[in-house]
Scaffold this motif. Sequence first.
Motif, mmCIF file in Angstrom:
data_model
loop_
_atom_site.group_PDB
_atom_site.id
_atom_site.type_symbol
_atom_site.label_atom_id
_atom_site.label_comp_id
_atom_site.label_asym_id
_atom_site.label_seq_id
_atom_site.Cartn_x
_atom_site.Cartn_y
_atom_site.Cartn_z
ATOM 1 N N LYS A 61 0.836 -1.205 0.000
ATOM 2 C CA LYS A 61 0.000 0.000 0.000
ATOM 3 C C LYS A 61 0.872 1.256 0.000
ATOM 4 O O LYS A 61 0.670 2.169 -0.804
ATOM 5 C CB LYS A 61 -0.939 -0.009 1.208
ATOM 6 C CG LYS A 61 -1.896 1.140 1.237
ATOM 7 C CD LYS A 61 -2.874 1.003 2.395
ATOM 8 C CE LYS A 61 -3.872 2.153 2.367
ATOM 9 N NZ LYS A 61 -4.885 2.013 3.412
ATOM 10 N N TRP A 94 -5.521 -10.312 -7.219
ATOM 11 C CA TRP A 94 -6.794 -9.717 -6.774
ATOM 12 C C TRP A 94 -6.568 -8.777 -5.605
ATOM 13 O O TRP A 94 -7.106 -7.664 -5.575
ATOM 14 C CB TRP A 94 -7.791 -10.806 -6.371
ATOM 15 C CG TRP A 94 -8.621 -11.304 -7.512
ATOM 16 C CD1 TRP A 94 -8.428 -12.465 -8.197
ATOM 17 C CD2 TRP A 94 -9.740 -10.669 -8.104
ATOM 18 N NE1 TRP A 94 -9.375 -12.585 -9.181
ATOM 19 C CE2 TRP A 94 -10.205 -11.504 -9.142
ATOM 20 C CE3 TRP A 94 -10.405 -9.473 -7.848
ATOM 21 C CZ2 TRP A 94 -11.298 -11.178 -9.935
ATOM 22 C CZ3 TRP A 94 -11.504 -9.149 -8.639
ATOM 23 C CH2 TRP A 94 -11.931 -9.991 -9.663
ATOM 24 N N SER A 95 -5.801 -9.218 -4.638
ATOM 25 C CA SER A 95 -5.521 -8.377 -3.467
ATOM 26 C C SER A 95 -4.752 -7.120 -3.867
ATOM 27 O O SER A 95 -5.025 -6.028 -3.362
ATOM 28 C CB SER A 95 -4.718 -9.165 -2.427
ATOM 29 O OG SER A 95 -5.489 -10.235 -1.933
ATOM 30 N N ASP A 98 -7.010 -4.453 -5.471
ATOM 31 C CA ASP A 98 -7.778 -3.654 -4.507
ATOM 32 C C ASP A 98 -6.970 -2.429 -4.071
ATOM 33 O O ASP A 98 -7.502 -1.321 -3.980
ATOM 34 C CB ASP A 98 -8.150 -4.488 -3.274
ATOM 35 C CG ASP A 98 -9.265 -5.477 -3.550
ATOM 36 O OD1 ASP A 98 -10.013 -5.291 -4.532
ATOM 37 O OD2 ASP A 98 -9.387 -6.446 -2.769
ATOM 38 N N LEU A 99 -5.685 -2.618 -3.822
ATOM 39 C CA LEU A 99 -4.824 -1.502 -3.410
ATOM 40 C C LEU A 99 -4.531 -0.557 -4.573
ATOM 41 O O LEU A 99 -4.438 0.657 -4.375
ATOM 42 C CB LEU A 99 -3.526 -2.037 -2.805
ATOM 43 C CG LEU A 99 -3.691 -2.802 -1.494
ATOM 44 C CD1 LEU A 99 -2.360 -3.373 -1.039
ATOM 45 C CD2 LEU A 99 -4.294 -1.921 -0.421
ATOM 46 N N LYS A 101 -6.602 0.115 -7.002
ATOM 47 C CA LYS A 101 -7.810 0.936 -7.132
ATOM 48 C C LYS A 101 -7.828 2.051 -6.096
ATOM 49 O O LYS A 101 -8.168 3.193 -6.422
ATOM 50 C CB LYS A 101 -9.069 0.072 -6.992
ATOM 51 C CG LYS A 101 -9.291 -0.842 -8.184
ATOM 52 C CD LYS A 101 -10.607 -1.585 -8.216
ATOM 53 C CE LYS A 101 -11.199 -1.977 -6.927
ATOM 54 N NZ LYS A 101 -12.386 -2.841 -7.041
ATOM 55 N N GLN A 102 -7.474 1.759 -4.872
ATOM 56 C CA GLN A 102 -7.425 2.784 -3.824
ATOM 57 C C GLN A 102 -6.388 3.846 -4.147
ATOM 58 O O GLN A 102 -6.660 5.047 -4.013
ATOM 59 C CB GLN A 102 -7.107 2.153 -2.471
ATOM 60 C CG GLN A 102 -8.179 1.274 -1.898
ATOM 61 C CD GLN A 102 -7.716 0.560 -0.645
ATOM 62 O OE1 GLN A 102 -6.815 1.007 0.047
ATOM 63 N NE2 GLN A 102 -8.311 -0.596 -0.363
ATOM 64 N N ALA A 107 -11.385 3.329 -6.375
ATOM 65 C CA ALA A 107 -12.148 2.596 -5.355
ATOM 66 C C ALA A 107 -13.489 3.239 -5.103
ATOM 67 O O ALA A 107 -13.703 4.392 -5.273
ATOM 68 C CB ALA A 107 -11.351 2.522 -4.056
#
Length: 107
Positions: A61, A94-95, A98-99, A101-102, A107
Motif C-alpha cells: 500500500k 486480486w488483493s 484492490d490496493l 484501485k485505492q 475505489a
Amino acid sequence: MVKKQTAGRQQLGDLAPQFAALNDDVLFGEVWAKTDELSARDRSLITCAALIAQGLFPQLKAHLKMAQANGVTQTEIVALVTQLAFYTGWPKAWSAFDLVKQTYGQA
C-alpha cells in the motif's frame, strides 16, 4: 531525487532505533537514492513486484503511493499486476488490484 525517508524513525524509532536508522538512512538514504543505476520509478516497479510476489500487502500500500509519486502510471501498475498473476498467484493479484484501485482513485 528521492524524498528523505523518516517513516522508520516515526514508526519504530523508540522501539527499534537501529532498525529505523537502517531503514531511513541505508535503504532509502543510500540504496533508493542511487538513481544513477536505477531510477526511483524503476525501483518502485521492482519493489511493488517483490511485495506482491510475497503477499506483503500492508507494505505494498505504501509502495504503490510511492510508485505513483515516482511516475508509475495506472496502466503500468495494472500491467505489472496482470503479469505477476501468472507467476505469483491469482489471489495475490486480486488483493493487489484492490490496493491499486485505492491508490489510483478507482475505489
